[in-house]
Design a protein around this motif. Sequence first.
Motif, PDB file in Angstrom:
ATOM      1  N   GLU A 292       0.696  -1.326   0.034  1.00 35.04           N
ATOM      2  CA  GLU A 292       0.132  -0.046   0.070  1.00 35.04           C
ATOM      3  C   GLU A 292       1.072   1.204  -0.189  1.00 35.04           C
ATOM      4  N   LEU A 293       2.135   1.197   0.664  1.00 33.92           N
ATOM      5  CA  LEU A 293       2.828   2.412   0.907  1.00 33.92           C
ATOM      6  C   LEU A 293       4.227   2.088   0.361  1.00 33.92           C
ATOM      7  N   SER A 294       5.215   1.665   0.875  1.00 33.07           N
ATOM      8  CA  SER A 294       6.325   1.534   0.401  1.00 33.07           C
ATOM      9  C   SER A 294       7.347   0.507   1.481  1.00 33.07           C
ATOM     10  N   ALA A 295       8.447  -0.089   0.871  1.00 34.45           N
ATOM     11  CA  ALA A 295       9.340  -0.817   1.791  1.00 34.45           C
ATOM     12  C   ALA A 295      10.005   0.408   2.870  1.00 34.45           C
ATOM     13  N   THR A 296      10.452   1.305   2.346  1.00 32.70           N
ATOM     14  CA  THR A 296      11.031   2.337   3.076  1.00 32.70           C
ATOM     15  C   THR A 296       9.877   2.599   4.479  1.00 32.70           C
ATOM     16  N   THR A 297       8.796   2.809   4.100  1.00 31.51           N
ATOM     17  CA  THR A 297       7.959   3.096   5.123  1.00 31.51           C
ATOM     18  C   THR A 297       7.671   1.920   6.172  1.00 31.51           C
ATOM     19  N   ARG A 298       7.839   0.892   5.607  1.00 34.30           N
ATOM     20  CA  ARG A 298       7.728  -0.388   6.609  1.00 34.30           C
ATOM     21  C   ARG A 298       9.297  -0.514   7.347  1.00 34.30           C
ATOM     22  N   MET A 299      10.419   0.119   6.843  1.00 40.26           N
ATOM     23  CA  MET A 299      11.285   0.263   7.863  1.00 40.26           C
ATOM     24  C   MET A 299      11.375   1.217   8.801  1.00 40.26           C
ATOM     25  N   ILE A 300      10.775   2.372   8.566  1.00 40.27           N
ATOM     26  CA  ILE A 300      10.413   3.236   9.387  1.00 40.27           C
ATOM     27  C   ILE A 300       9.717   2.846  10.697  1.00 40.27           C
ATOM     28  N   LEU A 301       8.684   2.305  10.136  1.00 38.92           N
ATOM     29  CA  LEU A 301       7.737   1.632  11.358  1.00 38.92           C
ATOM     30  C   LEU A 301       8.276   0.586  11.976  1.00 38.92           C
ATOM     31  N   ASP A 302       9.324   0.027  11.548  1.00 38.82           N
ATOM     32  CA  ASP A 302       9.941  -1.120  12.229  1.00 38.82           C
ATOM     33  C   ASP A 302      10.967  -0.531  13.347  1.00 38.82           C
ATOM     34  N   SER A 303      11.502   0.837  12.873  1.00 43.86           N
ATOM     35  CA  SER A 303      12.338   1.430  13.611  1.00 43.86           C
ATOM     36  C   SER A 303      11.565   2.111  14.900  1.00 43.86           C
ATOM     37  N   VAL A 304      10.427   2.378  14.613  1.00 45.35           N
ATOM     38  CA  VAL A 304       9.382   2.945  15.804  1.00 45.35           C
ATOM     39  C   VAL A 304       9.314   1.463  16.574  1.00 45.35           C
ATOM     40  N   ARG A 305       9.098   0.298  16.122  1.00 39.38           N
ATOM     41  CA  ARG A 305       9.014  -0.839  17.213  1.00 39.38           C
ATOM     42  C   ARG A 305       9.965  -1.170  17.730  1.00 39.38           C
ATOM     43  N   THR A 306      11.330  -0.737  17.519  1.00 32.43           N
ATOM     44  CA  THR A 306      12.386  -0.970  18.141  1.00 32.43           C
ATOM     45  C   THR A 306      12.334  -0.066  19.505  1.00 32.43           C
ATOM     46  N   LEU A 307      12.093   1.193  19.338  1.00 31.69           N
ATOM     47  CA  LEU A 307      11.866   2.211  20.205  1.00 31.69           C
ATOM     48  C   LEU A 307      10.816   1.742  21.191  1.00 31.69           C
ATOM     49  N   VAL A 308       9.649   1.078  20.818  1.00 31.42           N
ATOM     50  CA  VAL A 308       8.465   0.694  21.974  1.00 31.42           C
ATOM     51  C   VAL A 308       9.181  -0.487  22.636  1.00 31.42           C
TER      52      VAL A 308
END
Length: 379
Positions: A292-308
């Motif tokens: 729906e968006l992009s692989a880079t968006t998925r990477m950014i969201l995965d980084s947010v997951r690391t912070l959580v």
Amino acid sequence: MAWTHYQKILAILMVVTGSFNTLSVKYADKLKSPGQDGEPRAFNHPFMQSAFMFLGEMMCLLVFKIAFCYYNRQANGSVETNTLTKGSRTFNPLILAIPALCDTIATSIMYVGLTMTYASSFQMLRGSVIVFTGILSVGFLERKLGFQKWSGIGLVIVGLLVVGLADFITMKDSKQDTNSVITGDLLIICAQVITATQMVVEEKYVTTRDIPALQAIGWEGLFGFLAISLAMIPLNYMQVPYPFSDNPRGTLEDTIDAFVQIKNNGRLLMAIIGIMFSIAFFNFAGISVTKELSATTRMILDSVRTLVIWAFSLAFMWQEFHYLQLFGFAFLITGMCLYNDVVIPQLARKCIARLFRHRPPPQAQERIVSTAADDVENS
């Protein structure tokens, strides 16, 4: 472009379920429950956790079949437009077998490493997949990596070293515990080589086919579950020392002991159920975000997951805070952004564009200099 309501839901679902999955696995590792010998001990069964994870992915195939039958019966074309079922269904499922096998090996090794190290380090060290993906893509996909991507890889390597150093410093227990943490970190990094192989194979043979997300996850889960189930037969007889095993038989895996421990602890059972459902939702959300968006968006969201995960681990005192973790995380995120050409390179290009936008052209600069010289002479 503004995100749609569906895309926002996918992003939130990916961060929440992805964080919950890693925390559920680590929570299960920390729970103690009586085994076959009646002695309470930690749930050290990473291969069984991998099996439960693939079982959760298999549920996606069942959900897909139910959704397909429902929308197909309506006979109004919704089966081709609905987000759960749209896509090509004329493909050979065996093309997903090799990625599933890679996922089986990598996940099992990572879960072994997670039993020895911290949940936040586990998530951060998974960023090393960029290093191996870049190298393999040069060899097998015949790509040429520019200076920016190699710089990103270099920063990721620096970040990995800093995270490993932080883990080493924060360990203040026995020498054996220190060795266990470092061993766990190394196992997680080694597993990323296999994960990178999986990504390269998927990019070359799978991503060109528009396979529905639920169907792709379900087939990979089925192949992965079959592979780990067969692998656990010899693993139940393979003798290994601590910390790789602490079950009564001293084997790398003890399936019966794992089920006994789950039966004797309700919280452990809830953690296992959490692993199964969270991985199913996380993989569906991840693939859907990419489409729906992009692989880079998925990477950014995965980084947010690391912070959580990091914040949760600190809040519940699963690990001690060390300032080096901040630097390691910063290096990893910066390297990922450079490699994926997102955020940091874009900001740099905007700054350069603004700088040259406000600077007069060379002819105008010459006129300004000559005018200033004339003014000096006249004065």
